[in-house]
Design a protein around this motif. Sequence first.
Motif, mmCIF file in Angstrom:
data_model
loop_
_atom_site.group_PDB
_atom_site.id
_atom_site.type_symbol
_atom_site.label_atom_id
_atom_site.label_comp_id
_atom_site.label_asym_id
_atom_site.label_seq_id
_atom_site.Cartn_x
_atom_site.Cartn_y
_atom_site.Cartn_z
ATOM 1 N N ASP A 1 -0.971 18.088 18.422
ATOM 2 C CA ASP A 1 -1.753 17.803 19.624
ATOM 3 C C ASP A 1 -1.453 16.386 20.120
ATOM 4 O O ASP A 1 -2.289 15.489 20.018
ATOM 5 N N PRO A 2 -0.237 16.170 20.668
ATOM 6 C CA PRO A 2 0.140 14.822 21.107
ATOM 7 C C PRO A 2 -0.714 14.294 22.250
ATOM 8 O O PRO A 2 -0.738 13.102 22.506
ATOM 9 N N ALA A 3 -1.463 15.161 22.937
ATOM 10 C CA ALA A 3 -2.333 14.718 24.026
ATOM 11 C C ALA A 3 -3.676 14.213 23.499
ATOM 12 O O ALA A 3 -4.470 13.670 24.271
ATOM 13 N N ALA A 4 -3.938 14.378 22.209
ATOM 14 C CA ALA A 4 -5.197 13.910 21.625
ATOM 15 C C ALA A 4 -5.297 12.395 21.750
ATOM 16 O O ALA A 4 -4.288 11.688 21.701
ATOM 17 N N VAL A 5 -6.509 11.923 21.908
ATOM 18 C CA VAL A 5 -6.725 10.472 21.960
ATOM 19 C C VAL A 5 -6.372 9.887 20.590
ATOM 20 O O VAL A 5 -6.905 10.328 19.568
ATOM 21 N N PRO A 6 -5.445 8.922 20.557
ATOM 22 C CA PRO A 6 -5.054 8.342 19.263
ATOM 23 C C PRO A 6 -6.216 7.630 18.584
ATOM 24 O O PRO A 6 -7.024 6.979 19.232
ATOM 25 N N LYS A 7 -6.277 7.774 17.273
ATOM 26 C CA LYS A 7 -7.268 7.045 16.481
ATOM 27 C C LYS A 7 -6.730 5.631 16.289
ATOM 28 O O LYS A 7 -5.557 5.455 15.968
ATOM 29 N N PRO A 8 -7.554 4.611 16.481
ATOM 30 C CA PRO A 8 -7.066 3.245 16.300
ATOM 31 C C PRO A 8 -6.552 3.005 14.882
ATOM 32 O O PRO A 8 -5.622 2.241 14.672
ATOM 33 N N SER A 9 -7.150 3.701 13.898
ATOM 34 C CA SER A 9 -6.773 3.504 12.504
ATOM 35 C C SER A 9 -7.022 4.790 11.732
ATOM 36 O O SER A 9 -8.039 5.450 11.926
ATOM 37 N N LEU A 10 -6.093 5.133 10.863
ATOM 38 C CA LEU A 10 -6.238 6.315 10.001
ATOM 39 C C LEU A 10 -5.699 5.957 8.626
ATOM 40 O O LEU A 10 -4.554 5.521 8.500
ATOM 41 N N VAL A 11 -6.520 6.113 7.608
ATOM 42 C CA VAL A 11 -6.108 5.847 6.229
ATOM 43 C C VAL A 11 -5.863 7.174 5.533
ATOM 44 O O VAL A 11 -6.697 8.082 5.592
ATOM 45 N N ILE A 12 -4.708 7.292 4.906
ATOM 46 C CA ILE A 12 -4.362 8.492 4.146
ATOM 47 C C ILE A 12 -4.195 8.063 2.696
ATOM 48 O O ILE A 12 -3.268 7.317 2.361
ATOM 49 N N LEU A 13 -5.116 8.509 1.866
ATOM 50 C CA LEU A 13 -5.083 8.146 0.454
ATOM 51 C C LEU A 13 -3.977 8.899 -0.271
ATOM 52 O O LEU A 13 -3.594 10.003 0.130
ATOM 53 N N ALA A 14 -3.498 8.312 -1.350
ATOM 54 C CA ALA A 14 -2.398 8.905 -2.122
ATOM 55 C C ALA A 14 -2.713 10.326 -2.554
ATOM 56 O O ALA A 14 -1.857 11.210 -2.487
ATOM 57 N N ARG A 15 -3.946 10.578 -2.949
ATOM 58 C CA ARG A 15 -4.298 11.920 -3.435
ATOM 59 C C ARG A 15 -4.256 12.970 -2.332
ATOM 60 O O ARG A 15 -4.190 14.157 -2.601
ATOM 61 N N ASP A 16 -4.313 12.531 -1.064
ATOM 62 C CA ASP A 16 -4.289 13.455 0.070
ATOM 63 C C ASP A 16 -2.910 13.578 0.719
ATOM 64 O O ASP A 16 -2.686 14.494 1.501
ATOM 65 N N ARG A 17 -2.013 12.647 0.417
ATOM 66 C CA ARG A 17 -0.716 12.592 1.081
ATOM 67 C C ARG A 17 0.294 13.503 0.382
ATOM 68 O O ARG A 17 0.407 13.502 -0.830
ATOM 69 N N LYS A 18 1.003 14.295 1.176
ATOM 70 C CA LYS A 18 2.059 15.161 0.642
ATOM 71 C C LYS A 18 3.413 14.505 0.840
ATOM 72 O O LYS A 18 4.224 14.448 -0.073
ATOM 73 N N SER A 19 3.691 14.014 2.066
ATOM 74 C CA SER A 19 4.979 13.362 2.330
ATOM 75 C C SER A 19 4.858 12.447 3.535
ATOM 76 O O SER A 19 3.906 12.538 4.319
ATOM 77 N N THR A 20 5.852 11.591 3.696
ATOM 78 C CA THR A 20 5.937 10.684 4.850
ATOM 79 C C THR A 20 7.397 10.558 5.236
ATOM 80 O O THR A 20 8.270 10.489 4.375
#
Length: 66
Positions: free
Chosen positions: A41-60
């Motif tokens: 959803d590239p039209a979504a309003v961007p979040k100023p900040s998003l934290v992704i914890l290690a336990r939730d992250r699959k890849s980057t």
Amino acid sequence: MQGNRVVATVKGGAQYAGILATATCEGELSLALRQAHPVDDPAAVPKPSLVILARDRKSTRLNSSH
């Protein structure tokens, strides 16, 4: 990589694109993204900040589309 546009995938399969603000490697890699939005959803309003914890992250990966 700080300041680069990245796409982070979380374990549920959702993907978020944003600017890598910080990354911490205490045990595993956690990320903080600026101007993050869902890839599907590239039209979504961007979040100023998003934290992704290690336990939730699959890849980057670097986002080469911008």
